[in-house]
Design an enzyme around this catalytic site. Structure first.
Site, short mmCIF file in Angstrom:
data_model
loop_
_atom_site.label_atom_id
_atom_site.label_comp_id
_atom_site.label_asym_id
_atom_site.label_seq_id
_atom_site.Cartn_x
_atom_site.Cartn_y
_atom_site.Cartn_z
N ASP A 1 10.99 -11.94 12.58
CA ASP A 1 10.19 -11.02 11.76
C ASP A 1 11.03 -9.83 11.28
OD1 ASP A 1 7.91 -9.82 10.58
OD2 ASP A 1 7.38 -8.79 12.45
N GLU B 1 6.49 -1.24 6.68
CA GLU B 1 5.22 -1.89 6.99
C GLU B 1 4.14 -0.87 7.35
OE1 GLU B 1 3.51 -4.74 7.07
OE2 GLU B 1 5.10 -5.31 5.72
N HIS C 1 3.55 -1.41 -0.89
CA HIS C 1 4.94 -1.88 -0.88
C HIS C 1 5.61 -1.56 -2.22
CE1 HIS C 1 5.35 -3.62 3.01
NE2 HIS C 1 4.39 -4.51 2.86
N HIS D 1 6.62 -6.28 11.52
CA HIS D 1 5.15 -6.30 11.61
C HIS D 1 4.68 -6.04 13.04
CE1 HIS D 1 5.70 -8.75 7.90
NE2 HIS D 1 4.60 -8.12 7.53
N TYR E 1 14.02 -3.41 4.69
CA TYR E 1 13.03 -4.22 5.40
C TYR E 1 13.65 -4.89 6.62
CZ TYR E 1 8.49 -6.53 5.47
OH TYR E 1 7.21 -6.93 5.78
N HIS F 1 -2.44 -2.26 1.03
CA HIS F 1 -1.20 -2.45 1.78
C HIS F 1 -0.11 -3.04 0.88
CE1 HIS F 1 1.27 -3.85 5.34
NE2 HIS F 1 1.69 -4.68 4.40
N GLU F 2 -0.46 -4.11 0.19
CA GLU F 2 0.53 -4.81 -0.63
C GLU F 2 1.00 -3.94 -1.79
OE1 GLU F 2 2.11 -7.48 0.05
OE2 GLU F 2 1.00 -7.80 1.90
ZN LIG Z 1 3.55 -5.63 4.36
#
Ligand SMILES: [Zn+2]
Length: 361
Positions: A276, A203, A183, A281, A194, A179-180
């Site tokens: 957020d 996301e 990005h 998210h 974002y 996931h990271e």
């Molecule tokens: Zn993320």
């Protein structure tokens, strides 16, 4: 940075992208158990400082770079560092590419997770690393004390050890690592802003490829996969299975200390919020669920057809940084037609978006 209607949308990767969303850390920070709330508060304060710092620091981003297909024998260039429970990055080098596993399981999991991510992008999509041009993959482990997060800082991966009560070691889920790092892929391609729906797409793309990296490394078909993000990350005793569920958004956890998973599965339950980054998210549950519905309708390996369609949209150059769900959905229909003609794949893409209430016409 662009401005839009008074707010400044922060692009994810030049700033800070942690796997644990602020709504969870906020909830923990209010807990009566001092040790728990202290860990969460420290993590929140750190995360917000990191955001500010990254916003001031100019970070190179390459928009929509069209890259040549990778040579099949391309290899990763990984380096793992130990931050020694401090916050200076990267820390001391503890494992270089090609060296044998050492005593520290965290170091070895980080090394393996970077490798699994490199492998999926290379084998499934002929992409040579995060930037498509062999970018070395660097990660620091044992970051800070009781640090409840893992993040990509625009240049490298950083993993906390967790507080041991709510969160375990952040290298424990390969989909979190995927996931990271995804990005980073988004940073080098569509560079989705974002905030709001484009942020939720940013996301979601990270969840989709994070899950595909896990599925590919385990050799699982769409039917065999758990479709969870962060399975194994919650410590024993926490009422939950993961941070998010693509199969059933909103069901990943329901715990007095964490709160309840707020993700919607369809547009009918879309959450309007300023927290957020406009619910990046939270509303990511909607495109996540569309991908799950598509992949399970097509069957077989999800990284093949469903993943290829998503990858084509992410890297195709037509996805705007401010895209909304419907823009993304229309591009997936076009990508399915371009690759598979007007067959069952295109039908399945249309049906998946319609099931989550996103219009493609
Ligand atoms: Zn993320």
């Amino acid at each position: 940075m662009t401005t839009n209607g008074g707010f400044e949308p922060v692009s994810c990767t030049p700033v800070f992208c942690g796997i644990v969303p602020p709504h969870i850390l906020d909830h923990l920070a209010q807990h009566e158990d001092q040790a728990l709330s202290d860990s969460a508060l420290r993590t929140l304060q750190h995360d917000s400082a990191a955001r500010t710092r990254r916003r001031i620091t100019a970070v190179r981003t390459v928009a929509a770079a069209v890259t040549a297909p990778a040579a099949p024998d391309s290899a990763p260039h990984r380096t793992i560092y130990d931050a020694g429970h401090g916050t200076d990055l990267p820390g001391t080098e503890v494992r270089a590419e090609g060296s044998e596993p050492g005593q520290d399981a965290t170091v070895n999991r980080a090394y393996a997770g970077l490798g699994a991510t490199f492998e999926l992008y290379l084998k499934a999509y002929e992409r040579n690393s995060i930037d498509g041009d062999g970018l070395p993959l660097n990660a620091s482990v044992h970051y800070d004390v009781n640090y409840d997060n893992a993040f990509w800082n625009g240049e490298q991966m950083v993993f906390g050890d967790g507080d041991g009560v709510i969160f375990t070691d952040f290298t424990s889920s390969v989909d979190v690592i995927g996931h990271e790092l995804t990005h980073g892929v988004t940073q080098y391609t569509a560079n989705l802003e974002y905030y709001g729906q484009s942020g939720a797409l940013n996301e979601s793309v990270s969840d989709v490829f994070g899950s595909l990296i896990k599925q590919y490394s385990l050799g699982q078909t769409a039917d065999q996969a758990d479709w969870l993000i962060g399975e194994g990350l919650l410590a024993p005793g926490v009422h939950g299975v993961a941070l998010r569920s693509m199969k059933a958004p909103g069901t990943a956890y329901d715990d007095p200390r964490l709160g309840k998973d707020p993700q919607p599965a369809t547009m009918a339950d879309y959450v309007k919020t300023n927290r957020d980054n406009g619910g990046v998210h939270i509303n990511s549950g909607i495109p996540n669920h569309a991908f799950y519905l598509l992949a399970t309708a097509l069957g077989g390996n999800a990284w093949e057809k469903a993943g290829q369609i998503w990858y084509d949209v992410l890297t195709g150059g037509e996805l705007q940084a401010t895209a909304k769900f419907a823009d993304f959905a229309k591009l997936t229909v076009a990508a399915a037609k371009a690759r598979y003609n007007e067959g069952e794949e295109t039908e399945a893409v249309l049906k998946a978006w319609s099931q989550v209430g996103v219009h493609t016409a």
